[in-house]
Design a protein around this motif. Structure first.
Motif, mmCIF file in Angstrom:
data_model
loop_
_atom_site.group_PDB
_atom_site.id
_atom_site.type_symbol
_atom_site.label_atom_id
_atom_site.label_comp_id
_atom_site.label_asym_id
_atom_site.label_seq_id
_atom_site.Cartn_x
_atom_site.Cartn_y
_atom_site.Cartn_z
ATOM 1 N N GLY A 267 0.786 -1.228 0.000
ATOM 2 C CA GLY A 267 0.000 0.000 0.000
ATOM 3 C C GLY A 267 0.815 1.273 0.000
ATOM 4 O O GLY A 267 2.018 1.286 -0.254
ATOM 5 N N GLU A 268 0.114 2.360 0.291
ATOM 6 C CA GLU A 268 0.741 3.680 0.351
ATOM 7 C C GLU A 268 1.434 3.807 1.707
ATOM 8 O O GLU A 268 0.779 3.733 2.751
ATOM 9 N N THR A 269 2.743 3.941 1.709
ATOM 10 C CA THR A 269 3.497 4.018 2.961
ATOM 11 C C THR A 269 4.410 5.231 2.960
ATOM 12 O O THR A 269 4.924 5.636 1.919
ATOM 13 N N TYR A 270 4.582 5.798 4.133
ATOM 14 C CA TYR A 270 5.489 6.911 4.370
ATOM 15 C C TYR A 270 6.328 6.556 5.588
ATOM 16 O O TYR A 270 6.030 5.581 6.287
ATOM 17 N N PRO A 271 7.387 7.313 5.902
ATOM 18 C CA PRO A 271 8.229 6.947 7.038
ATOM 19 C C PRO A 271 7.462 6.746 8.350
ATOM 20 O O PRO A 271 7.813 5.895 9.150
ATOM 21 N N ASP A 272 6.382 7.492 8.561
ATOM 22 C CA ASP A 272 5.626 7.368 9.805
ATOM 23 C C ASP A 272 4.517 6.317 9.728
ATOM 24 O O ASP A 272 3.779 6.125 10.682
ATOM 25 N N ARG A 273 4.372 5.624 8.593
ATOM 26 C CA ARG A 273 3.299 4.635 8.433
ATOM 27 C C ARG A 273 3.832 3.266 8.015
ATOM 28 O O ARG A 273 3.063 2.415 7.604
ATOM 29 N N CYS B 287 0.777 11.878 -3.106
ATOM 30 C CA CYS B 287 0.341 10.583 -2.579
ATOM 31 C C CYS B 287 1.079 9.464 -3.303
ATOM 32 O O CYS B 287 1.912 9.707 -4.155
ATOM 33 N N GLY B 288 0.755 8.218 -2.949
ATOM 34 C CA GLY B 288 1.260 7.067 -3.682
ATOM 35 C C GLY B 288 2.675 6.640 -3.364
ATOM 36 O O GLY B 288 3.287 5.915 -4.142
ATOM 37 N N MET B 289 3.217 7.042 -2.217
ATOM 38 C CA MET B 289 4.585 6.680 -1.855
ATOM 39 C C MET B 289 4.641 5.211 -1.428
ATOM 40 O O MET B 289 3.760 4.722 -0.733
ATOM 41 N N HIS B 290 5.689 4.520 -1.857
ATOM 42 C CA HIS B 290 5.944 3.132 -1.466
ATOM 43 C C HIS B 290 7.355 3.069 -0.905
ATOM 44 O O HIS B 290 8.326 3.315 -1.621
ATOM 45 N N MET B 291 7.484 2.708 0.366
ATOM 46 C CA MET B 291 8.772 2.721 1.069
ATOM 47 C C MET B 291 9.435 1.343 1.040
ATOM 48 O O MET B 291 8.787 0.330 0.783
ATOM 49 N N ASN B 292 10.734 1.327 1.368
ATOM 50 C CA ASN B 292 11.537 0.101 1.494
ATOM 51 C C ASN B 292 11.399 -0.815 0.288
ATOM 52 O O ASN B 292 11.206 -2.018 0.413
ATOM 53 N N ALA C 156 2.476 -1.802 7.461
ATOM 54 C CA ALA C 156 2.531 -2.426 6.130
ATOM 55 C C ALA C 156 3.169 -3.807 6.214
ATOM 56 O O ALA C 156 3.880 -4.119 7.161
ATOM 57 N N LYS C 157 2.899 -4.614 5.189
ATOM 58 C CA LYS C 157 3.495 -5.945 5.085
ATOM 59 C C LYS C 157 4.500 -5.960 3.942
ATOM 60 O O LYS C 157 4.283 -5.340 2.908
ATOM 61 N N LYS C 158 5.577 -6.717 4.132
ATOM 62 C CA LYS C 158 6.578 -6.867 3.079
ATOM 63 C C LYS C 158 6.117 -7.939 2.105
ATOM 64 O O LYS C 158 5.553 -8.953 2.509
ATOM 65 N N GLY C 159 6.326 -7.695 0.807
ATOM 66 C CA GLY C 159 5.952 -8.680 -0.189
ATOM 67 C C GLY C 159 6.095 -8.130 -1.590
ATOM 68 O O GLY C 159 6.665 -7.058 -1.804
ATOM 69 N N LYS D 234 17.620 0.132 -0.066
ATOM 70 C CA LYS D 234 16.242 0.175 -0.552
ATOM 71 C C LYS D 234 15.868 1.616 -0.845
ATOM 72 O O LYS D 234 16.482 2.556 -0.335
ATOM 73 N N PHE D 235 14.863 1.803 -1.685
ATOM 74 C CA PHE D 235 14.435 3.140 -2.085
ATOM 75 C C PHE D 235 12.930 3.269 -1.901
ATOM 76 O O PHE D 235 12.230 2.308 -1.603
ATOM 77 N N ALA D 236 12.445 4.473 -2.076
ATOM 78 C CA ALA D 236 11.010 4.739 -2.086
ATOM 79 C C ALA D 236 10.646 5.199 -3.490
ATOM 80 O O ALA D 236 11.505 5.695 -4.224
ATOM 81 N N PHE D 237 9.390 5.027 -3.883
ATOM 82 C CA PHE D 237 8.982 5.488 -5.205
ATOM 83 C C PHE D 237 7.497 5.824 -5.220
ATOM 84 O O PHE D 237 6.731 5.409 -4.351
ATOM 85 N N SER D 238 7.113 6.590 -6.218
ATOM 86 C CA SER D 238 5.702 6.819 -6.524
ATOM 87 C C SER D 238 5.550 6.782 -8.035
ATOM 88 O O SER D 238 6.477 7.121 -8.773
ATOM 89 N N CYS D 239 4.397 6.340 -8.493
ATOM 90 C CA CYS D 239 4.110 6.224 -9.927
ATOM 91 C C CYS D 239 2.699 6.752 -10.141
ATOM 92 O O CYS D 239 1.722 6.081 -9.821
ATOM 93 N N LEU D 240 2.605 7.973 -10.641
ATOM 94 C CA LEU D 240 1.329 8.683 -10.774
ATOM 95 C C LEU D 240 1.245 9.350 -12.150
ATOM 96 O O LEU D 240 2.257 9.518 -12.813
#
Length: 197
Positions: free
Chosen positions: A92-98, A123-128, A102-105, A160-166
């Motif tokens: 899902g949508e994750t940020y450093p404070d959220r 919006c739409g950030m995906h962490m780790n 989340a589950k890894k997968g 690892k990196f973070a990304f968004s695709c919008l």
């Protein structure tokens, strides 16, 4: 080129080289300078390998007195809209404070539409994230007769990196006060972040 400075000149003198130049690895460095004081620089090094992979290394030098950055990364604008994307990272949508919720997968999103908040916002950030694949079947080449899906794969190298695709830039989202004020979706804005606050 291949780890050596061969003295290739810049345009227009570099037009003396042919299309028959070969190398195992070519690096190109761009240095960007801020336009506000205090002056700061960012180096972006693109290394293309004979395997077709492209390594991107970004170095932010930092200067005393500048405010903290909300994010640090690169934005790529693909000229047509992506169909979907897959990634390995947090759900899902994750940020450093959220991230704790989340589950890894490995996850697949069938749309690049932004989260339908009442007021559009970044919006739409995906962490780790370990890797992300962006799929699209459209391009701007009118001579192309086939419609096979093409994929762009972004992989971590050391961290690892973070990304968004919008379909919108952060500025387009922030400038709209209602969903209907967003322009028609026509492209893909892929942001790869090395750091997010």
């Amino acid at each position: 080129v291949d780890g050596k400075d061969l003295g290739y000149p810049c345009a227009p003198v570099n037009n003396v080289f042919s299309a028959e130049e070969y190398a195992k690895e070519v690096s190109i460095t761009f240095t960007y300078e801020t336009i506000v004081p205090p002056v700061n620089t960012v180096d972006v090094i693109y290394t293309v390998r004979e395997t077709g992979t492209l390594n991107v290394l970004v170095h932010y030098h930092g200067v005393e007195g500048l405010p903290q950055l909300p994010v640090f990364g690169l934005r790529f604008i693909m000229p047509t809209q992506a169909d979907k994307y897959r990634y390995e990272g947090l759900s899902g949508e994750t940020y450093p404070d959220r991230m704790a919720g989340a589950k890894k997968g490995v996850w697949e999103e069938d749309s690049i539409a932004p989260t339908p908040y009442i007021v559009p916002q970044d919006c739409g950030m995906h962490m780790n994230t370990e890797w992300a694949e962006i799929y699209r079947h459209t391009c701007l080449d009118n001579t192309r007769k086939t419609v096979e899906s093409q994929a762009l794969k972004i992989c971590m190298e050391n961290e690892k990196f973070a990304f968004s695709c919008l379909p919108y830039t952060a500025s387009e989202l922030e400038n709209a006060t209602h969903q209907e004020e967003l322009p028609p979706a026509r492209r893909t804005v892929l942001c790869i972040y090395g750091a997010v606050r």
